[in-house]
Design a protein around this motif. Structure first.
Motif, mmCIF file in Angstrom:
data_model
loop_
_atom_site.group_PDB
_atom_site.id
_atom_site.type_symbol
_atom_site.label_atom_id
_atom_site.label_comp_id
_atom_site.label_asym_id
_atom_site.label_seq_id
_atom_site.Cartn_x
_atom_site.Cartn_y
_atom_site.Cartn_z
ATOM 1 N N ALA A 210 -19.182 -37.554 -78.989
ATOM 2 C CA ALA A 210 -19.427 -38.254 -80.253
ATOM 3 C C ALA A 210 -20.148 -39.579 -80.034
ATOM 4 C CB ALA A 210 -18.106 -38.491 -80.980
ATOM 5 N N GLU A 211 -19.918 -40.199 -78.863
ATOM 6 C CA GLU A 211 -20.493 -41.512 -78.592
ATOM 7 C C GLU A 211 -21.694 -41.496 -77.657
ATOM 8 O OE1 GLU A 211 -19.631 -44.475 -79.919
ATOM 9 O OE2 GLU A 211 -18.149 -43.483 -81.169
ATOM 10 N N GLY A 212 -21.943 -40.373 -76.998
ATOM 11 C CA GLY A 212 -23.034 -40.320 -76.032
ATOM 12 C C GLY A 212 -23.290 -38.905 -75.583
ATOM 13 N N THR A 213 -23.744 -38.771 -74.340
ATOM 14 C CA THR A 213 -24.064 -37.462 -73.774
ATOM 15 C C THR A 213 -23.140 -37.167 -72.605
ATOM 16 O OG1 THR A 213 -26.379 -37.876 -74.327
ATOM 17 C CG2 THR A 213 -25.926 -36.082 -72.792
ATOM 18 N N LEU A 214 -22.463 -36.019 -72.670
ATOM 19 C CA LEU A 214 -21.615 -35.591 -71.576
ATOM 20 C C LEU A 214 -22.482 -34.830 -70.586
ATOM 21 C CD1 LEU A 214 -18.680 -35.407 -70.522
ATOM 22 C CD2 LEU A 214 -18.542 -33.219 -71.681
ATOM 23 N N THR A 215 -22.637 -35.373 -69.380
ATOM 24 C CA THR A 215 -23.476 -34.750 -68.354
ATOM 25 C C THR A 215 -22.756 -33.597 -67.679
ATOM 26 O OG1 THR A 215 -24.430 -36.929 -67.963
ATOM 27 C CG2 THR A 215 -24.909 -35.235 -66.347
ATOM 28 N N SER A 216 -21.505 -33.826 -67.253
ATOM 29 C CA SER A 216 -20.732 -32.757 -66.623
ATOM 30 C C SER A 216 -19.249 -33.050 -66.755
ATOM 31 C CB SER A 216 -21.100 -32.609 -65.150
ATOM 32 O OG SER A 216 -20.638 -33.725 -64.424
ATOM 33 N N ILE A 217 -18.464 -31.989 -66.640
ATOM 34 C CA ILE A 217 -17.009 -32.123 -66.637
ATOM 35 C C ILE A 217 -16.462 -31.153 -65.598
ATOM 36 C CG2 ILE A 217 -16.719 -30.501 -68.538
ATOM 37 C CD1 ILE A 217 -14.281 -32.282 -69.394
ATOM 38 N N GLU A 218 -15.623 -31.671 -64.712
ATOM 39 C CA GLU A 218 -15.023 -30.862 -63.654
ATOM 40 C C GLU A 218 -13.511 -30.996 -63.742
ATOM 41 O OE1 GLU A 218 -16.479 -31.647 -59.690
ATOM 42 O OE2 GLU A 218 -18.391 -32.336 -60.520
ATOM 43 N N GLU A 219 -12.838 -29.877 -63.923
ATOM 44 C CA GLU A 219 -11.380 -29.886 -63.902
ATOM 45 C C GLU A 219 -10.947 -29.516 -62.492
ATOM 46 O OE1 GLU A 219 -9.272 -28.063 -67.157
ATOM 47 O OE2 GLU A 219 -11.073 -28.170 -68.399
ATOM 48 N N TRP A 220 -10.425 -30.488 -61.769
ATOM 49 C CA TRP A 220 -10.005 -30.273 -60.396
ATOM 50 C C TRP A 220 -8.658 -29.577 -60.327
ATOM 51 C CZ3 TRP A 220 -11.255 -35.736 -58.020
ATOM 52 C CH2 TRP A 220 -12.652 -35.897 -57.989
ATOM 53 N N GLY A 221 -7.912 -29.601 -61.413
ATOM 54 C CA GLY A 221 -6.606 -28.947 -61.448
ATOM 55 C C GLY A 221 -5.501 -29.809 -60.863
ATOM 56 N N LYS A 222 -4.367 -29.173 -60.590
ATOM 57 C CA LYS A 222 -3.215 -29.898 -60.045
ATOM 58 C C LYS A 222 -3.461 -30.241 -58.586
ATOM 59 C CE LYS A 222 0.466 -28.126 -62.935
ATOM 60 N NZ LYS A 222 1.725 -27.366 -62.974
ATOM 61 N N ARG A 223 -3.218 -31.497 -58.280
ATOM 62 C CA ARG A 223 -3.350 -31.979 -56.894
ATOM 63 C C ARG A 223 -2.211 -32.934 -56.594
ATOM 64 N NH1 ARG A 223 -9.259 -32.330 -54.698
ATOM 65 N NH2 ARG A 223 -10.131 -30.572 -55.783
ATOM 66 N N ARG A 224 -1.907 -33.034 -55.338
ATOM 67 C CA ARG A 224 -0.852 -33.950 -54.898
ATOM 68 C C ARG A 224 -1.356 -35.385 -55.009
ATOM 69 N NH1 ARG A 224 3.874 -33.692 -53.004
ATOM 70 N NH2 ARG A 224 4.687 -34.998 -51.348
ATOM 71 N N LEU A 225 -0.486 -36.253 -55.499
ATOM 72 C CA LEU A 225 -0.822 -37.674 -55.625
ATOM 73 C C LEU A 225 -0.591 -38.389 -54.297
ATOM 74 C CD1 LEU A 225 1.020 -38.345 -59.004
ATOM 75 C CD2 LEU A 225 -1.438 -38.044 -58.696
ATOM 76 N N ALA A 226 -1.290 -39.489 -54.082
ATOM 77 C CA ALA A 226 -1.113 -40.279 -52.863
ATOM 78 C C ALA A 226 0.260 -40.945 -52.842
ATOM 79 C CB ALA A 226 -2.201 -41.339 -52.766
ATOM 80 N N TYR A 227 0.787 -41.255 -54.027
ATOM 81 C CA TYR A 227 2.114 -41.839 -54.156
ATOM 82 C C TYR A 227 2.687 -41.384 -55.496
ATOM 83 C CZ TYR A 227 -0.614 -45.090 -56.984
ATOM 84 O OH TYR A 227 -1.470 -45.626 -57.910
ATOM 85 N N PRO A 228 4.017 -41.309 -55.613
ATOM 86 C CA PRO A 228 4.618 -40.839 -56.868
ATOM 87 C C PRO A 228 4.326 -41.788 -58.035
ATOM 88 C CG PRO A 228 6.232 -40.844 -55.099
ATOM 89 C CD PRO A 228 5.014 -41.540 -54.577
ATOM 90 N N ILE A 229 4.024 -41.203 -59.177
ATOM 91 C CA ILE A 229 3.836 -41.964 -60.411
ATOM 92 C C ILE A 229 4.832 -41.403 -61.413
ATOM 93 C CG2 ILE A 229 2.255 -42.564 -62.277
ATOM 94 C CD1 ILE A 229 -0.062 -42.015 -60.329
ATOM 95 N N ASN A 230 5.715 -42.250 -61.934
ATOM 96 C CA ASN A 230 6.763 -41.823 -62.873
ATOM 97 C C ASN A 230 7.577 -40.664 -62.300
ATOM 98 O OD1 ASN A 230 5.706 -43.731 -64.628
ATOM 99 N ND2 ASN A 230 4.444 -42.250 -65.689
ATOM 100 N N ASP A 231 7.909 -40.736 -61.028
ATOM 101 C CA ASP A 231 8.685 -39.717 -60.303
ATOM 102 C C ASP A 231 7.975 -38.363 -60.216
ATOM 103 O OD1 ASP A 231 10.777 -41.508 -59.791
ATOM 104 O OD2 ASP A 231 11.714 -41.086 -61.729
#
Length: 98
Positions: free
Chosen positions: A36-57
């Motif tokens: 709506a505000e500009g041009t979307l060049t690309s979108i990549e869904e990387w999926g579920k990945r392990r975080l470097a550190y826990p966020i909100n447990d």
């Protein structure tokens, strides 16, 4: 002279405990916002990945990377929406130098 538009890379992490439909709805919501505000060049869904550190447990997150071209004012609004949404664990918006 002020820039009319600039290129940005947007990376955000969605709470993986949401269902597939809810994750898809969130991705579509942010995709529509960018389109709506500009041009979307690309979108990549990387999926579920392990975080470097826990966020909100949580040890995992659902990663999405978008590249877009929009007005320089828009990333601040997008960042505000990311911070309001409790299902977005982290986000990063980076300007791409030409």
């Amino acid at each position: 002279m002020a820039k009319i538009s600039a290129k940005y890379e947007v990376l955000y992490i969605i709470n993986p405990e949401l269902g597939e439909e809810d994750i898809a709805a969130l991705v579509e919501k942010f995709k529509a916002m960018v389109e709506a505000e500009g041009t979307l060049t690309s979108i990549e869904e990387w999926g579920k990945r392990r975080l470097a550190y826990p966020i909100n447990d949580l040890a995992e997150g659902y990663y999405v990377l978008m590249t877009c071209e929009c007005k320089p004012e828009f990333p601040a609004e997008l960042d505000r929406v990311f911070k309001i949404n409790e299902n977005i664990m982290r986000s990063l918006i980076t300007a791409i130098e030409e």
